[in-house]
Scaffold this motif. Structure first.
Motif, PDB file in Angstrom:
ATOM      1  N   ARG A  69       0.848  -1.199   0.000  1.00 27.50           N
ATOM      2  CA  ARG A  69       0.000   0.000   0.000  1.00 27.50           C
ATOM      3  C   ARG A  69       0.871   1.233   0.000  1.00 27.50           C
ATOM      4  N   ILE A  70       1.486   1.486  -1.129  1.00 27.90           N
ATOM      5  CA  ILE A  70       2.398   2.614  -1.256  1.00 27.90           C
ATOM      6  C   ILE A  70       1.709   3.674  -2.117  1.00 27.90           C
ATOM      7  N   SER A  71       1.401   4.812  -1.516  1.00 27.20           N
ATOM      8  CA  SER A  71       0.658   5.844  -2.237  1.00 27.20           C
ATOM      9  C   SER A  71       1.436   6.366  -3.440  1.00 27.20           C
ATOM     10  N   HIS A  72       2.760   6.467  -3.341  1.00 32.09           N
ATOM     11  CA  HIS A  72       3.550   6.964  -4.471  1.00 32.09           C
ATOM     12  C   HIS A  72       3.435   6.033  -5.678  1.00 32.09           C
ATOM     13  N   TRP A  73       3.401   4.736  -5.434  1.00 28.25           N
ATOM     14  CA  TRP A  73       3.257   3.756  -6.522  1.00 28.25           C
ATOM     15  C   TRP A  73       1.896   3.934  -7.196  1.00 28.25           C
ATOM     16  N   MET A  74       0.861   4.101  -6.386  1.00 22.30           N
ATOM     17  CA  MET A  74      -0.488   4.265  -6.931  1.00 22.30           C
ATOM     18  C   MET A  74      -0.615   5.570  -7.709  1.00 22.30           C
ATOM     19  N   GLU A  75       0.009   6.629  -7.230  1.00 20.71           N
ATOM     20  CA  GLU A  75      -0.021   7.899  -7.951  1.00 20.71           C
ATOM     21  C   GLU A  75       0.675   7.764  -9.303  1.00 20.71           C
TER      22      GLU A  75
ATOM     23  N   LYS B  12      -5.243   2.372  -0.452  1.00 21.71           N
ATOM     24  CA  LYS B  12      -4.227   2.807  -1.421  1.00 21.71           C
ATOM     25  C   LYS B  12      -4.811   3.736  -2.481  1.00 21.71           C
ATOM     26  N   PHE B  13      -6.128   3.801  -2.591  1.00 21.10           N
ATOM     27  CA  PHE B  13      -6.765   4.739  -3.524  1.00 21.10           C
ATOM     28  C   PHE B  13      -6.956   6.071  -2.795  1.00 21.10           C
ATOM     29  N   THR B  14      -5.870   6.784  -2.652  1.00 14.59           N
ATOM     30  CA  THR B  14      -5.825   8.018  -1.862  1.00 14.59           C
ATOM     31  C   THR B  14      -6.505   9.176  -2.598  1.00 14.59           C
ATOM     32  N   ILE B  15      -6.653  10.268  -1.881  1.00 16.39           N
ATOM     33  CA  ILE B  15      -7.218  11.472  -2.488  1.00 16.39           C
ATOM     34  C   ILE B  15      -6.357  11.921  -3.665  1.00 16.39           C
ATOM     35  N   SER B  16      -5.040  11.902  -3.486  1.00 15.13           N
ATOM     36  CA  SER B  16      -4.159  12.335  -4.584  1.00 15.13           C
ATOM     37  C   SER B  16      -4.288  11.411  -5.790  1.00 15.13           C
ATOM     38  N   PHE B  17      -4.472  10.111  -5.575  1.00 17.80           N
ATOM     39  CA  PHE B  17      -4.712   9.177  -6.676  1.00 17.80           C
ATOM     40  C   PHE B  17      -5.969   9.584  -7.439  1.00 17.80           C
ATOM     41  N   ARG B  18      -7.047   9.853  -6.699  1.00 20.42           N
ATOM     42  CA  ARG B  18      -8.322  10.209  -7.339  1.00 20.42           C
ATOM     43  C   ARG B  18      -8.244  11.544  -8.070  1.00 20.42           C
ATOM     44  N   VAL B  19      -7.476  12.481  -7.535  1.00 22.93           N
ATOM     45  CA  VAL B  19      -7.298  13.773  -8.211  1.00 22.93           C
ATOM     46  C   VAL B  19      -6.604  13.580  -9.552  1.00 22.93           C
ATOM     47  N   ILE B  20      -5.582  12.737  -9.583  1.00 25.34           N
ATOM     48  CA  ILE B  20      -4.876  12.472 -10.840  1.00 25.34           C
ATOM     49  C   ILE B  20      -5.814  11.812 -11.842  1.00 25.34           C
ATOM     50  N   ILE B  21      -6.606  10.851 -11.396  1.00 25.31           N
ATOM     51  CA  ILE B  21      -7.568  10.187 -12.293  1.00 25.31           C
ATOM     52  C   ILE B  21      -8.562  11.207 -12.847  1.00 25.31           C
TER      53      ILE B  21
END
Length: 68
Positions: free
Chosen positions: A10-16, A43-52
Motif C-alpha cells: 500500500r504505497i501511495s507513491h506507486w499508486m499515484e 491505497k486509492f488516496t485522495i491524490s490518486f483520485r485527483v490524478i484520475i
C-alpha cells in the motif's frame, strides 16, 4: 474491463504513478473512458483520485458489501 498493475504494497507513491500512467494523453489506458471503478482499499488516496479526475475519468469506489 482492464485490470491494471496490482501490488500487495500500500504505497501511495506507486499508486499515484499508476494513475499518471493510465491517464497519459494519447496512450493512457483510460483514454476515452468515463469511469474508473475501484474497491475501497486505502491505497486509492485522495491524490490518486485527483490524478484520475485530471485525466477526465471519474473514480467510483465500489459499494460496501454487507456480510450476514
Amino acid at each position: 474491463m482492464d485490470i491494471a498493475g496490482i501490488t500487495v504494497h500500500r504505497i501511495s507513491h506507486w499508486m499515484e504513478q499508476m494513475a499518471r500512467i493510465v491517464t497519459m494523453e494519447g496512450c493512457g489506458a483510460l483514454r476515452d473512458c468515463r469511469y474508473l471503478l475501484h474497491d475501497r482499499d486505502t491505497k486509492f488516496t485522495i491524490s490518486f483520485r485527483v490524478i484520475i479526475k485530471s485525466g477526465q475519468a471519474k473514480p467510483l469506489p465500489l459499494p460496501l458489501t454487507v456480510r450476514i
